[in-house]
Design a protein around this motif. Structure first.
Motif, PDB file in Angstrom:
ATOM      1  N   TYR A 118       0.988  -1.155  -0.126  1.00 42.90           N
ATOM      2  CA  TYR A 118       0.003   0.052   0.166  1.00 42.90           C
ATOM      3  C   TYR A 118       0.828   1.294  -0.001  1.00 42.90           C
ATOM      4  O   TYR A 118       0.757   2.174  -0.756  1.00 42.90           O
ATOM      5  N   THR A 119       1.911   1.145   0.745  1.00 44.53           N
ATOM      6  CA  THR A 119       2.924   2.494   0.690  1.00 44.53           C
ATOM      7  C   THR A 119       3.394   2.682  -0.454  1.00 44.53           C
ATOM      8  O   THR A 119       3.355   3.693  -0.792  1.00 44.53           O
ATOM      9  N   GLU A 120       3.965   1.585  -0.982  1.00 43.11           N
ATOM     10  CA  GLU A 120       4.653   1.749  -2.264  1.00 43.11           C
ATOM     11  C   GLU A 120       3.596   2.360  -3.433  1.00 43.11           C
ATOM     12  O   GLU A 120       4.059   3.335  -4.231  1.00 43.11           O
ATOM     13  N   VAL A 121       2.565   1.766  -3.311  1.00 41.54           N
ATOM     14  CA  VAL A 121       1.368   2.173  -4.346  1.00 41.54           C
ATOM     15  C   VAL A 121       1.017   3.751  -4.201  1.00 41.54           C
ATOM     16  O   VAL A 121       1.175   4.621  -5.100  1.00 41.54           O
ATOM     17  N   CYS A 122       0.970   4.007  -2.888  1.00 45.82           N
ATOM     18  CA  CYS A 122       0.862   5.576  -2.640  1.00 45.82           C
ATOM     19  C   CYS A 122       1.878   6.510  -2.882  1.00 45.82           C
ATOM     20  O   CYS A 122       1.730   7.660  -3.390  1.00 45.82           O
ATOM     21  N   LYS A 123       3.132   6.194  -2.768  1.00 45.20           N
ATOM     22  CA  LYS A 123       4.298   6.871  -3.163  1.00 45.20           C
ATOM     23  C   LYS A 123       4.034   7.093  -4.632  1.00 45.20           C
ATOM     24  O   LYS A 123       4.567   8.097  -5.274  1.00 45.20           O
ATOM     25  N   LEU A 124       3.988   6.055  -5.491  1.00 48.92           N
ATOM     26  CA  LEU A 124       3.801   6.128  -7.023  1.00 48.92           C
ATOM     27  C   LEU A 124       2.539   7.188  -7.271  1.00 48.92           C
ATOM     28  O   LEU A 124       2.796   7.874  -8.225  1.00 48.92           O
ATOM     29  N   GLU A 125       1.491   7.135  -6.480  1.00 50.52           N
ATOM     30  CA  GLU A 125       0.434   8.257  -6.629  1.00 50.52           C
ATOM     31  C   GLU A 125       0.822   9.511  -6.501  1.00 50.52           C
ATOM     32  O   GLU A 125       0.402  10.384  -7.106  1.00 50.52           O
ATOM     33  N   LYS A 126       1.339   9.710  -5.370  1.00 56.23           N
ATOM     34  CA  LYS A 126       1.858  11.252  -5.144  1.00 56.23           C
ATOM     35  C   LYS A 126       2.829  11.638  -6.001  1.00 56.23           C
ATOM     36  O   LYS A 126       2.607  12.793  -6.364  1.00 56.23           O
ATOM     37  N   SER A 127       3.748  10.748  -6.946  1.00 55.22           N
ATOM     38  CA  SER A 127       4.445  11.243  -7.791  1.00 55.22           C
ATOM     39  C   SER A 127       3.793  11.665  -8.958  1.00 55.22           C
ATOM     40  O   SER A 127       4.146  12.425  -9.825  1.00 55.22           O
ATOM     41  N   ARG A 128       2.472  11.484  -9.053  1.00 56.74           N
ATOM     42  CA  ARG A 128       1.768  11.669 -10.425  1.00 56.74           C
ATOM     43  C   ARG A 128       0.953  12.785 -10.152  1.00 56.74           C
ATOM     44  O   ARG A 128       0.554  13.592 -11.203  1.00 56.74           O
ATOM     45  N   ILE A 129       1.118  13.604  -8.878  1.00 54.73           N
ATOM     46  CA  ILE A 129       0.363  14.986  -8.907  1.00 54.73           C
ATOM     47  C   ILE A 129       0.960  15.992  -9.604  1.00 54.73           C
ATOM     48  O   ILE A 129       0.124  16.626 -10.330  1.00 54.73           O
ATOM     49  N   LYS A 130       2.342  16.375  -9.718  1.00 49.19           N
ATOM     50  CA  LYS A 130       2.746  17.258 -10.499  1.00 49.19           C
ATOM     51  C   LYS A 130       2.545  17.142 -11.849  1.00 49.19           C
ATOM     52  O   LYS A 130       2.119  18.282 -12.540  1.00 49.19           O
ATOM     53  N   PRO A 131       2.598  16.135 -12.418  1.00 50.15           N
ATOM     54  CA  PRO A 131       2.277  15.946 -13.824  1.00 50.15           C
ATOM     55  C   PRO A 131       0.824  16.039 -14.064  1.00 50.15           C
ATOM     56  O   PRO A 131       0.527  16.431 -15.258  1.00 50.15           O
ATOM     57  N   LEU A 132       0.167  15.634 -13.452  1.00 50.07           N
ATOM     58  CA  LEU A 132      -1.469  15.694 -13.445  1.00 50.07           C
ATOM     59  C   LEU A 132      -2.162  17.182 -13.395  1.00 50.07           C
ATOM     60  O   LEU A 132      -2.645  17.679 -14.169  1.00 50.07           O
TER      61      LEU A 132
END
Length: 200
Positions: A126-140
């Motif tokens: 879960y933590t690993e997936v959330c890190k990936l999701e957070k990294s998508r915020i700037k490009p989004l």
């Protein structure tokens, strides 16, 4: 009612920056009764509600998730940290996927990573997936800005200012919706492939 589009865009991008996730350490290490689970989810995901009266999670929802194989059954009417983590995934998936599709996506988590004997804990996953999701915020945020700029340069041939703004707002909504639609189609294609592999 007039919408100030610059204010709206700023509000959207500021909200994107503030998006956070429930960290595994915020979840109790003791098993919880259903009421405690719904209270926890309501408190920690309140910021994701569109309207105050919207429900994050109810007892009926939890029972339905168990009946539909999204969630392992409770143990002596109590839910573990792993149950809560799966419920968080379900919460986010349910706005774009069917119950059947969510069951397909969560099957490996439920079958391989739910137990204490798993090589990778559900908390770590879960933590690993959330890190990936957070990294998508700037490009989004950048993608939303680009859609805004494209949409608000459209309909330049419309002379009436109010009509032009209305059509540009519609174009912006369509642009954002098309992104969601395309991603949903891609997700469903992946899920269909997963389902086909299971049947082979």
């Amino acid at each position: 009612m007039k919408i100030d589009m610059t204010d709206l865009l700023n509000s959207i991008t500021e909200n994107l920056k503030r998006i956070d996730y429930i960290k595994p350490e915020e979840i109790a290490n003791i098993d919880l009764y259903m009421d405690q689970v719904t209270t926890f989810m309501d408190e920690h995901l309140a910021g994701t509600k569109r309207r105050d009266e919207d429900k994050i999670l109810t007892k009926t929802m939890i029972n339905n998730y168990s009946k539909n194989n999204l969630l392992p059954p409770s143990v002596k009417k109590k839910y573990s940290k792993e149950h809560v983590l799966l419920l968080i995934f379900i919460y986010y998936f349910k706005s774009i996927l069917s119950i059947k599709d969510i069951e397909t996506v969560l099957a490996p988590l439920r079958d391989k990573y739910f137990s204490d004997e798993a090589a990778l804990s559900l908390s770590e996953l879960y933590t690993e997936v959330c890190k990936l999701e957070k990294s998508r915020i700037k490009p989004l945020s950048e993608s939303v800005q680009e859609a805004y700029e494209s949409s608000f340069s459209a309909f330049s041939n419309i002379e009436d200012d109010a009509d032009q703004k209305e059509l540009r707002l519609f174009a912006f909504i369509c642009s954002l919706s098309f992104d969601v639609y395309l991603k949903k189609v891609m997700i469903e294609k992946i899920i269909d492939e997963l389902s086909a592999q299971k049947e082979d």
